[in-house]
Motif scaffolding. Structure first.
Motif, PDB file in Angstrom:
ATOM      1  N   PRO A 116       0.832  -1.208   0.000  1.00  0.00           N
ATOM      2  CA  PRO A 116       0.000   0.000   0.000  1.00  0.00           C
ATOM      3  C   PRO A 116       0.868   1.260   0.000  1.00  0.00           C
ATOM      4  CG  PRO A 116       0.126  -0.911   2.206  1.00  0.00           C
ATOM      5  CD  PRO A 116       0.888  -1.863   1.316  1.00  0.00           C
ATOM      6  N   GLY A 117       0.217   2.397  -0.200  1.00  0.00           N
ATOM      7  CA  GLY A 117       0.951   3.652  -0.237  1.00  0.00           C
ATOM      8  C   GLY A 117       0.207   4.700  -1.023  1.00  0.00           C
ATOM      9  N   LEU A 118       0.888   5.784  -1.356  1.00  0.00           N
ATOM     10  CA  LEU A 118       0.310   6.873  -2.139  1.00  0.00           C
ATOM     11  C   LEU A 118       0.273   6.465  -3.619  1.00  0.00           C
ATOM     12  CD1 LEU A 118       2.307   9.817  -0.506  1.00  0.00           C
ATOM     13  CD2 LEU A 118      -0.002   9.045   0.068  1.00  0.00           C
ATOM     14  N   ALA A 119      -0.866   6.605  -4.227  1.00  0.00           N
ATOM     15  CA  ALA A 119      -1.045   6.095  -5.591  1.00  0.00           C
ATOM     16  C   ALA A 119      -0.012   6.650  -6.568  1.00  0.00           C
ATOM     17  CB  ALA A 119      -2.461   6.403  -6.083  1.00  0.00           C
ATOM     18  N   GLY A 120       0.142   7.962  -6.595  1.00  0.00           N
ATOM     19  CA  GLY A 120       1.081   8.570  -7.534  1.00  0.00           C
ATOM     20  C   GLY A 120       2.511   8.166  -7.267  1.00  0.00           C
ATOM     21  N   ALA A 121       2.890   8.108  -5.997  1.00  0.00           N
ATOM     22  CA  ALA A 121       4.248   7.715  -5.628  1.00  0.00           C
ATOM     23  C   ALA A 121       4.523   6.268  -6.026  1.00  0.00           C
ATOM     24  CB  ALA A 121       4.446   7.907  -4.129  1.00  0.00           C
ATOM     25  N   LEU A 122       3.553   5.387  -5.749  1.00  0.00           N
ATOM     26  CA  LEU A 122       3.704   3.983  -6.132  1.00  0.00           C
ATOM     27  C   LEU A 122       3.878   3.826  -7.638  1.00  0.00           C
ATOM     28  CD1 LEU A 122       0.925   2.412  -3.872  1.00  0.00           C
ATOM     29  CD2 LEU A 122       3.381   1.960  -3.665  1.00  0.00           C
ATOM     30  N   LEU A 123       3.112   4.586  -8.398  1.00  0.00           N
ATOM     31  CA  LEU A 123       3.155   4.458  -9.857  1.00  0.00           C
ATOM     32  C   LEU A 123       4.522   4.799 -10.434  1.00  0.00           C
ATOM     33  CD1 LEU A 123      -0.349   5.844 -10.882  1.00  0.00           C
ATOM     34  CD2 LEU A 123       0.551   3.554 -11.367  1.00  0.00           C
ATOM     35  N   VAL A 124       5.231   5.732  -9.794  1.00  0.00           N
ATOM     36  CA  VAL A 124       6.570   6.067 -10.273  1.00  0.00           C
ATOM     37  C   VAL A 124       7.482   4.846 -10.168  1.00  0.00           C
ATOM     38  CG1 VAL A 124       8.615   7.497  -9.907  1.00  0.00           C
ATOM     39  CG2 VAL A 124       6.338   8.512  -9.686  1.00  0.00           C
ATOM     40  N   GLY A 125       7.474   4.213  -9.013  1.00  0.00           N
ATOM     41  CA  GLY A 125       8.323   3.030  -8.822  1.00  0.00           C
ATOM     42  C   GLY A 125       7.904   1.862  -9.686  1.00  0.00           C
ATOM     43  N   VAL A 126       6.592   1.620  -9.772  1.00  0.00           N
ATOM     44  CA  VAL A 126       6.097   0.500 -10.572  1.00  0.00           C
ATOM     45  C   VAL A 126       6.433   0.706 -12.047  1.00  0.00           C
ATOM     46  CG1 VAL A 126       4.009  -0.652 -11.394  1.00  0.00           C
ATOM     47  CG2 VAL A 126       4.280  -0.172  -8.956  1.00  0.00           C
ATOM     48  N   SER A 127       6.256   1.914 -12.531  1.00  0.00           N
ATOM     49  CA  SER A 127       6.552   2.196 -13.947  1.00  0.00           C
ATOM     50  C   SER A 127       8.036   1.982 -14.250  1.00  0.00           C
ATOM     51  CB  SER A 127       6.145   3.630 -14.291  1.00  0.00           C
ATOM     52  OG  SER A 127       4.750   3.816 -14.136  1.00  0.00           O
ATOM     53  N   ALA A 128       8.881   2.435 -13.338  1.00  0.00           N
ATOM     54  CA  ALA A 128      10.319   2.247 -13.546  1.00  0.00           C
ATOM     55  C   ALA A 128      10.680   0.768 -13.521  1.00  0.00           C
ATOM     56  CB  ALA A 128      11.092   3.006 -12.471  1.00  0.00           C
TER      57      ALA A 128
END
Length: 343
Positions: free
Chosen positions: A87-99
């Protein structure tokens, strides 16, 4: 041996870790780079999601570069990638997942979407080796306060208890604001508490009555009690208030954790998460675990806070257990429950 790259971006730390899974199943930490944006959030008194997301965008690639330089490896040496997908902040998570997805596709290596919460527990294995099964984990951070039964770090984690309102770390931040101390509240309250008298004020211990849920937590009432006490006293003894507040938090956390371990017949406890670095919590946990005959494991402070090493460690456990990798359409899951270790 297997090289696992771990990426963590659930909140305000950009963490990159590199772990080597040895042939005997042991783990070796090769690199642990963390870029924090906490100073950018301090003037707001809390994490601003959009600011955190932009900070991750700026810090992620340079952090990866530093990590591989420290490990003396090349990207081509990576065998698997683990990334926090919730879990976490949606936008922050997306940065890591995308990378992570980009690195996985470019390198042709498997991708593992990992749960941030078991990651905190996995961090302990980098310092103290494999966890006995079962063990009890007390996870205490800014956003989470949970008691977890860990039967298998890669596949079977069960929530035993959780906070019904504020997490312990959140209560620290709010009380620090009340006392005029800086954000984040944990370190300054801990520092002030060392100069104060923990018995000066008897603040309430939430959910400790005979009819209350034995393993759940509540810190909202404690936070309110501190605020009311401060409002009614002109001469504010900050150190004594900090010490009395901290004593109430540590008392409840350790008492419920030891009770759970004892009643569930579990002989090992892991305390993890950012608040695990708190001096009073760790001291009282050691005292009470020793009295109860429970082995206590607490990672060093660097591994308690959010970092990529813990996600790389969890990724190594997933690889070793033969868990299926994630698909490349993996997305962020801000509300991911702790029982789902990987997606």
């Amino acid at each position: 041996m297997t090289i696992i790259l771990g990426i963590e971006s659930s909140c305000d730390e950009t963490g990159i870790g590199i772990v080597r899974l040895e042939s005997d199943g042991s783990l070796t930490l090769l690199a642990d780079e963390v870029a924090s944006s906490v100073e950018q959030h301090a003037r707001f008194g809390g994490v601003v999601p959009e600011v955190a997301s932009r900070a991750h965008l700026e810090a992620l690639v340079p952090s990866v570069t530093r990590a591989f330089a420290t490990a003396e490896l090349e990207l081509s040496d990576v065998d698997a990638i683990a990334v926090t997908c919730g879990p976490g902040l949606a936008g922050a998570l997306l940065v890591g997942v995308s990378a992570a997805k980009a690195y996985s596709a470019a390198l042709g290596v498997p991708l593992y979407g990992a749960n941030h919460l078991p990651g905190h527990v996995a961090a302990d294995t980098l310092e103290h080796g494999p966890l006995p099964a079962p063990c009890l984990a007390l996870l205490v951070s800014g956003g989470h306060t949970q008691l977890l039964r860990v039967d298998d770090l890669a596949t079977k984690i069960t929530e035993v208890g959780s906070t019904i309102d504020d997490a312990a770390g959140e209560a620290y931040d709010k009380v620090a604001r009340i006392l005029g101390l800086p954000y984040p509240g944990g370190p300054p309250i801990d520092k002030a508490a060392r100069r104060g008298n923990p018995d000066a004020i008897r603040f309430p211990r939430g959910l400790t009555g005979p009819r209350d849920a034995p393993y759940d937590f509540s810190f909202s009432g404690l936070k309110t009690a501190v605020a009311r006490w401060v409002e009614t006293h002109d001469d504010l003894p900050v150190d004594d208030v900090a010490a009395s507040f901290q004593e109430a938090v540590a008392d409840v956390l350790t008492a419920k954790a030891v009770r759970a371990a004892t009643e569930l017949g579990i002989g090992t406890m892991v305390v993890s998460g950012g608040v695990a670095a708190n001096s009073r919590l760790s001291a009282l946990a050691r005292e009470r675990c020793a009295e109860a005959g429970i082995e206590l494991r607490v990672p060093k402070p660097r591994l308690c806070t959010d970092n990529g090493a813990m996600i790389a460690a969890l990724g190594a456990h997933l690889v070793a257990a033969g868990v299926s990798p994630s698909a490349l359409d993996l997305s962020a899951s801000p509300g991911l429950p702790v029982s789902i270790v990987s997606v």
